[in-house]
Each structure stands twice: as C-alpha cells, then as structure tokens.
Design a protein around this motif. Structure first.
Motif, PDB file in Angstrom:
ATOM      1  N   ILE A   1      85.160  13.494  99.884  1.00 54.19           N
ATOM      2  CA  ILE A   1      84.095  14.415 100.285  1.00 54.19           C
ATOM      3  C   ILE A   1      83.083  14.496  99.142  1.00 54.19           C
ATOM      4  CG2 ILE A   1      83.526  16.772 100.966  1.00 54.19           C
ATOM      5  CD1 ILE A   1      86.344  17.047 102.049  1.00 54.19           C
ATOM      6  N   SER A   2      81.859  14.072  99.434  1.00 49.20           N
ATOM      7  CA  SER A   2      80.789  14.133  98.446  1.00 49.20           C
ATOM      8  C   SER A   2      79.870  15.302  98.779  1.00 49.20           C
ATOM      9  CB  SER A   2      79.994  12.823  98.449  1.00 49.20           C
ATOM     10  OG  SER A   2      79.258  12.709  99.656  1.00 49.20           O
ATOM     11  N   ASP A   3      78.789  15.445  98.017  1.00 51.61           N
ATOM     12  CA  ASP A   3      77.828  16.511  98.300  1.00 51.61           C
ATOM     13  C   ASP A   3      77.102  16.282  99.619  1.00 51.61           C
ATOM     14  OD1 ASP A   3      78.273  18.052  95.995  1.00 51.61           O
ATOM     15  OD2 ASP A   3      77.045  16.680  94.798  1.00 51.61           O
ATOM     16  N   LYS A   4      77.122  15.051 100.124  1.00 51.94           N
ATOM     17  CA  LYS A   4      76.374  14.719 101.341  1.00 51.94           C
ATOM     18  C   LYS A   4      77.244  14.546 102.575  1.00 51.94           C
ATOM     19  CE  LYS A   4      72.371  14.691  99.327  1.00 51.94           C
ATOM     20  NZ  LYS A   4      71.384  15.753  99.644  1.00 51.94           N
ATOM     21  N   GLY A   5      78.544  14.403 102.410  1.00 51.63           N
ATOM     22  CA  GLY A   5      79.399  14.213 103.584  1.00 51.63           C
ATOM     23  C   GLY A   5      80.705  13.541 103.219  1.00 51.63           C
ATOM     24  N   CYS A   6      81.319  12.875 104.212  1.00 55.91           N
ATOM     25  CA  CYS A   6      82.603  12.206 104.021  1.00 55.91           C
ATOM     26  C   CYS A   6      82.415  10.708 103.874  1.00 55.91           C
ATOM     27  CB  CYS A   6      83.516  12.458 105.222  1.00 55.91           C
ATOM     28  SG  CYS A   6      84.182  14.120 105.326  1.00 55.91           S
ATOM     29  N   GLU A   7      83.241  10.092 103.098  1.00 51.84           N
ATOM     30  CA  GLU A   7      83.242   8.638 102.923  1.00 51.84           C
ATOM     31  C   GLU A   7      84.687   8.143 103.038  1.00 51.84           C
ATOM     32  OE1 GLU A   7      81.595   8.043  99.073  1.00 51.84           O
ATOM     33  OE2 GLU A   7      79.696   9.011  99.557  1.00 51.84           O
ATOM     34  N   PRO A   8      85.003   7.388 104.115  1.00 57.64           N
ATOM     35  CA  PRO A   8      84.158   6.998 105.239  1.00 57.64           C
ATOM     36  C   PRO A   8      83.922   8.146 106.211  1.00 57.64           C
ATOM     37  CG  PRO A   8      86.365   6.211 105.603  1.00 57.64           C
ATOM     38  CD  PRO A   8      86.377   6.852 104.237  1.00 57.64           C
TER      39      PRO A   8
ATOM     40  N   ASP B   1      89.726  12.195 120.660  1.00 58.52           N
ATOM     41  CA  ASP B   1      88.585  12.178 119.752  1.00 58.52           C
ATOM     42  C   ASP B   1      88.474  13.529 119.049  1.00 58.52           C
ATOM     43  OD1 ASP B   1      87.927   9.608 120.525  1.00 58.52           O
ATOM     44  OD2 ASP B   1      86.581  10.286 122.114  1.00 58.52           O
ATOM     45  N   TYR B   2      88.297  13.480 117.737  1.00 55.38           N
ATOM     46  CA  TYR B   2      88.205  14.681 116.921  1.00 55.38           C
ATOM     47  C   TYR B   2      86.986  14.578 116.008  1.00 55.38           C
ATOM     48  CZ  TYR B   2      93.171  15.024 118.226  1.00 55.38           C
ATOM     49  OH  TYR B   2      94.355  15.072 118.916  1.00 55.38           O
ATOM     50  N   GLN B   3      86.623  15.722 115.406  1.00 57.48           N
ATOM     51  CA  GLN B   3      85.601  15.738 114.366  1.00 57.48           C
ATOM     52  C   GLN B   3      86.199  16.305 113.098  1.00 57.48           C
ATOM     53  OE1 GLN B   3      82.435  18.027 116.410  1.00 57.48           O
ATOM     54  NE2 GLN B   3      81.133  16.260 116.044  1.00 57.48           N
ATOM     55  N   MET B   4      85.499  16.054 111.966  1.00 62.89           N
ATOM     56  CA  MET B   4      85.963  16.554 110.681  1.00 62.89           C
ATOM     57  C   MET B   4      84.813  17.212 109.945  1.00 62.89           C
ATOM     58  SD  MET B   4      87.969  13.068 109.719  1.00 62.89           S
ATOM     59  CE  MET B   4      86.422  12.214 110.046  1.00 62.89           C
ATOM     60  N   THR B   5      85.069  18.361 109.348  1.00 60.92           N
ATOM     61  CA  THR B   5      84.050  18.966 108.503  1.00 60.92           C
ATOM     62  C   THR B   5      84.062  18.258 107.154  1.00 60.92           C
ATOM     63  OG1 THR B   5      85.608  20.672 107.792  1.00 60.92           O
ATOM     64  CG2 THR B   5      84.130  21.225 109.612  1.00 60.92           C
ATOM     65  N   CYS B   6      82.879  18.123 106.564  1.00 60.61           N
ATOM     66  CA  CYS B   6      82.731  17.300 105.359  1.00 60.61           C
ATOM     67  C   CYS B   6      81.950  18.042 104.288  1.00 60.61           C
ATOM     68  CB  CYS B   6      82.053  15.976 105.702  1.00 60.61           C
ATOM     69  SG  CYS B   6      82.980  14.939 106.852  1.00 60.61           S
ATOM     70  N   GLY B   7      82.512  19.133 103.783  1.00 65.17           N
ATOM     71  CA  GLY B   7      81.846  19.859 102.716  1.00 65.17           C
ATOM     72  C   GLY B   7      80.920  20.927 103.252  1.00 65.17           C
ATOM     73  N   LEU B   8      79.647  20.861 102.879  1.00 67.64           N
ATOM     74  CA  LEU B   8      78.667  21.845 103.310  1.00 67.64           C
ATOM     75  C   LEU B   8      78.593  21.917 104.831  1.00 67.64           C
ATOM     76  CD1 LEU B   8      75.724  21.010 100.861  1.00 67.64           C
ATOM     77  CD2 LEU B   8      77.301  22.946 100.705  1.00 67.64           C
ATOM     78  N   LEU B   9      78.380  23.116 105.353  1.00 72.71           N
ATOM     79  CA  LEU B   9      78.240  23.257 106.806  1.00 72.71           C
ATOM     80  C   LEU B   9      77.016  22.532 107.326  1.00 72.71           C
ATOM     81  CD1 LEU B   9      79.198  27.011 107.313  1.00 72.71           C
ATOM     82  CD2 LEU B   9      80.619  24.996 107.636  1.00 72.71           C
TER      83      LEU B   9
ATOM     84  N   ARG C   1      79.187  31.513 103.340  1.00 66.39           N
ATOM     85  CA  ARG C   1      78.451  31.961 102.158  1.00 66.39           C
ATOM     86  C   ARG C   1      77.273  31.035 101.921  1.00 66.39           C
ATOM     87  NH1 ARG C   1      83.587  33.230 101.703  1.00 66.39           N
ATOM     88  NH2 ARG C   1      84.163  31.054 101.400  1.00 66.39           N
ATOM     89  N   GLU C   2      76.326  31.489 101.150  1.00 71.94           N
ATOM     90  CA  GLU C   2      75.123  30.683 100.938  1.00 71.94           C
ATOM     91  C   GLU C   2      75.451  29.342 100.289  1.00 71.94           C
ATOM     92  OE1 GLU C   2      72.891  32.319  97.102  1.00 71.94           O
ATOM     93  OE2 GLU C   2      73.422  33.947  98.476  1.00 71.94           O
ATOM     94  N   ASP C   3      76.551  29.284  99.527  1.00 70.98           N
ATOM     95  CA  ASP C   3      76.943  28.032  98.895  1.00 70.98           C
ATOM     96  C   ASP C   3      77.362  26.972  99.903  1.00 70.98           C
ATOM     97  OD1 ASP C   3      76.511  29.224  96.458  1.00 70.98           O
ATOM     98  OD2 ASP C   3      78.609  29.770  96.152  1.00 70.98           O
ATOM     99  N   ASP C   4      77.576  27.378 101.146  1.00 71.37           N
ATOM    100  CA  ASP C   4      77.975  26.424 102.180  1.00 71.37           C
ATOM    101  C   ASP C   4      76.795  25.634 102.728  1.00 71.37           C
ATOM    102  OD1 ASP C   4      80.690  27.177 102.114  1.00 71.37           O
ATOM    103  OD2 ASP C   4      80.305  28.880 103.433  1.00 71.37           O
ATOM    104  N   PHE C   5      75.581  25.917 102.244  1.00 67.76           N
ATOM    105  CA  PHE C   5      74.382  25.285 102.788  1.00 67.76           C
ATOM    106  C   PHE C   5      73.545  24.665 101.673  1.00 67.76           C
ATOM    107  CE2 PHE C   5      75.636  28.736 105.563  1.00 67.76           C
ATOM    108  CZ  PHE C   5      75.641  28.116 106.807  1.00 67.76           C
ATOM    109  N   GLU C   6      72.907  23.566 101.997  1.00 64.06           N
ATOM    110  CA  GLU C   6      72.103  22.846 101.004  1.00 64.06           C
ATOM    111  C   GLU C   6      70.968  23.714 100.473  1.00 64.06           C
ATOM    112  OE1 GLU C   6      69.861  18.516 100.515  1.00 64.06           O
ATOM    113  OE2 GLU C   6      70.577  19.163 102.479  1.00 64.06           O
ATOM    114  N   LYS C   7      70.340  24.502 101.345  1.00 59.10           N
ATOM    115  CA  LYS C   7      69.209  25.343 100.935  1.00 59.10           C
ATOM    116  C   LYS C   7      69.646  26.751 100.534  1.00 59.10           C
ATOM    117  CE  LYS C   7      65.900  22.894 103.888  1.00 59.10           C
ATOM    118  NZ  LYS C   7      64.936  23.024 105.013  1.00 59.10           N
ATOM    119  N   LYS C   8      70.948  26.923 100.332  1.00 57.21           N
ATOM    120  CA  LYS C   8      71.502  28.203  99.890  1.00 57.21           C
ATOM    121  C   LYS C   8      71.068  29.348 100.817  1.00 57.21           C
ATOM    122  CE  LYS C   8      73.325  26.383  96.137  1.00 57.21           C
ATOM    123  NZ  LYS C   8      74.766  26.386  95.816  1.00 57.21           N
ATOM    124  N   ALA C   9      70.623  30.460 100.237  1.00 57.88           N
ATOM    125  CA  ALA C   9      70.307  31.653 101.023  1.00 57.88           C
ATOM    126  C   ALA C   9      69.086  31.453 101.920  1.00 57.88           C
ATOM    127  CB  ALA C   9      70.076  32.847 100.095  1.00 57.88           C
TER     128      ALA C   9
END
Length: 377
Positions: free
Chosen positions: A35-42, A97-105, A202-210
């Motif tokens: 899990i990176s700052d941008k998503g999941c790999e793969p 078929d499933y989905q996965m959360t990858c860090g930030l919402l 929380r605001e940390d869950d989003f790239e643009k914060k609050a």
C-alpha cells in the motif's frame, strides 16, 4: 428477534489483498500487496477459492487499514498497519468478485477476483466451539449492539439539531457523549464501509485533508465546533450525519452478527485504542479522546464477558491476563473522570500515558488470539 435468522454462523473468514498487476496465490505461497500513498500495488489480485495467505506492506506515510469489500459490506479487515510494517493475513474466500481499500479513502479501490476452482484440502486447525455454544453470546451481543445504536440515533438527532440551530456550546457538549455509542460498537459499524467512511473518517484519510469534499461526519463537525469554533456551513454535514446514522440503524437491525465479527471485534477495539487514542490522533480538535478510549474499552469488555465461559474452558490463563490488564486500564481512566465525562486529554499526565501503553498493548495481543482459541477462522 428470530434466533435462527440473526445467528447464522458463518465461519468462512473472507480476506485478501490488492494493487497494480495481478497475482495468483498458491496453496501456501503468500500474495504480496504493497500500500503506497497512491493505492495498492498490484491493484488487481486473483486467487483461488479456499485458504490464501496475504502479506500486506504499508509503504505509505501513515497508518492504514486494509479491507476486503463485497459491495459496501466489509467481509475482512486489518486495521492500523504502521508505516514500514508488514502484516500477514490468512483468509478463506469463496468464489466471487471483491474490492480492496488501498490507504486513503480518496485512493482508487483495488480488485480481487476469486476464480472458481477445486478447493484445496483444509489445513489443520483447532476444533471450533459448537455453534450452539455461541447462540447465547451472539444473541446477547446483538441486544447490546441494538441498544447502543438506538441511543446513537436519539443522541445524534439532538446533536445535529444543536449544530443546525447554531447552538455552539450545546453542540460542543453533546459531541463526545453522542460518539461513545458509535465507538462501543465500532467493529459492527465498520462492516458497512460506505457509512463508516462518511460518518467516522478523519481528515488524514483524504489527500486534500480537511478541504476534501469527502471529509464528512463526526470529525468534520468536530473541526468546525472546536477548531473553527463555529457552526457556520455545518448544516449539510449535520443532515448527512443524521441520515447516515438512521441508515446504519436500519442495516444493523437486519444484520446477523457472525462469530468472526463479534470475537474479532474485541481485538479491533483495543487495537484502535493502541494506535489512535493513546497518541491523541482521534479527537485532535475537541481533546475528548478519553470518551472514545473508554467506549472502546467498554465494547471490548462486553464481548470478553460474554465469551468468558467458553474461553475459560480452553485457556484460563488467557482469561486471567485479560481481566488483569482491563483492571489496570480502568484504574487509570478513573483518575480522569469528571462528572459524567472526562477531563481534556491534554490533562493526561505523561506517566499515565506510559502507564496505559503496557496493558493496552498486552490486551491487543491477547485479544487477537481469541478467534484462534475458540477455533473461529
């Protein structure tokens, strides 16, 4: 409440992982996901039905949780993976078929495909407790969850009404007591990924914060009430929070709580304390962290109490350790009670924060073994 309808025992632990490319798990070879700052790999992962092992590495700059979703329902999760750490997860998955959360919402979700195949031979595992032995604890826990969600609806209605009426002091006073009901049943509330994201992110869950438009719910209102010290612009957020709370009430009413959700929930609640409450991350504007801290402990203690007779038969030493550490946590929290609530978290002495870390960490470790102790996979 029909016991058969509400207490269907589903012992299939659904879990997996995701990011860019595709991977197929062998029976024993783990599937690696970063899990990176941008998503999941793969971002695309494929496994066969049955048991799979996943190694989830957090290469981002913040603690993350990793979830497997079926629609909006969370079928498996691992919370609070610290930056730089890897968590190994064993999961038993049905085809689909499933989905996965990858860090930030705000990050794109990953894709997990479980292709139809002949199931592998089951690994040896502890004999599970009899489903009939779990009927009573599950029924009692559903009553507890129902009572808390009923109170959440009632108190959220008063809280959001104060926000919309511009009654700043009233809304500030109602914020923490209202949230306690959510925090006590958080493992069940988190089964609905869409509502958990809109109500408790929380605001940390989003790239643009609050400033991110997706940042809504309790903590967005908290920022307004305690950070900005104003109710201006919060009416739409309050309306959405109330609608989400009523939606959560409807969904929980029809939910059959599984042994996995209940038993695993005790560890989830204490891990939440260890990773967010002690650090003061949770309620950064209101400093009402101790309300949430106590609520998480309450919810975990309820689960442990309901399971006590079953665990006592299998591991009495585990029961003794857990009770001892709960008593230590309760003793520290009692020092900071103030009427019906708690002092500001800023008033928690450094030595008391350190005094909490030991028993909380031990509780998280011990409670994480409950599912294995009871043979619930």
């Amino acid at each position: 409440m029909t016991t058969a309808a509400r207490l269907t025992v589903s012992l299939a632990a659904l879990c997996a992982a995701g990011a860019l490319g595709a991977a197929r798990a062998a029976d024993t070879a783990p599937v690696g996901v970063t899990i990176s700052d941008k998503g999941c790999e793969p971002a695309n992962v494929a496994v066969v039905p049955g048991k799979s092992v996943f190694k989830i590495k957090n290469a981002s700059k913040r603690a993350v949780e990793w979830e497997i979703l079926k629609g909006v329902d969370v079928v498996e999760e691992r919370e609070n993976i610290i930056p730089g750490f890897t968590q190994t997860i064993t999961a038993t998955l049905d085809a689909g078929d499933y989905q996965m959360t990858c860090g930030l919402l705000s990050n794109p979700k990953g894709v997990l495909k479980v292709a139809a195949s002949q199931p592998a031979a089951a690994d040896a595992k502890p004999a599970a407790v009899s489903p009939m032995d779990l009927v009573g604890p599950l029924a009692e826990y559903k009553v507890y969850v129902t009572r808390e969600i009923d109170a959440l609806v009632t108190e959220t209605r008063a809280f959001t009404a104060a926000v919309k009426a511009g009654k700043l002091a009233d809304a500030q006073a109602l914020y923490a007591p209202t949230r306690q009901h959510y925090e006590r049943i958080e493992p069940i509330a988190e089964l609905f990924n869409d509502l958990d994201g809109s109500m408790d992110s929380r605001e940390d869950d989003f790239e643009k914060k609050a400033e991110d438009p997706g940042f809504t719910g309790f903590h967005r209102i908290e920022k307004g009430l305690f950070g900005d010290k104003s109710t201006a612009g919060l009416a739409p957020v309050a309306d959405k929070l109330m609608a989400d709370t009523e939606d959560l009430h409807r969904r929980v009413s029809g939910l059959a709580i599984t042994p996995k959700s209940m038993v695993g929930g005790a560890a989830d609640l204490i891990e939440e304390v260890a990773s967010k409450k002690i650090s003061g991350e949770e309620d950064r504007y209101s400093r009402t962290d101790l309300f949430d801290f106590q609520a998480n402990v309450d919810g975990a203690q309820k689960i442990v109490a309901l399971l006590d007779p079953l665990v006592q038969k299998r591991d009495p030493a585990l029961v003794a350790r857990v009770k001892g550490n709960f008593a230590k946590v309760d003793a520290v929290l009692a020092k900071y009670r103030n009427g019906q609530g708690f002092e500001s978290y800023d008033k928690l002495a450094p030595e008391d924060r350190n005094r909490l870390k030991g028993p909380v960490t031990a509780l998280a470790e011990d409670l994480s073994t409950l599912r294995g102790t009871l043979g619930i996979d």
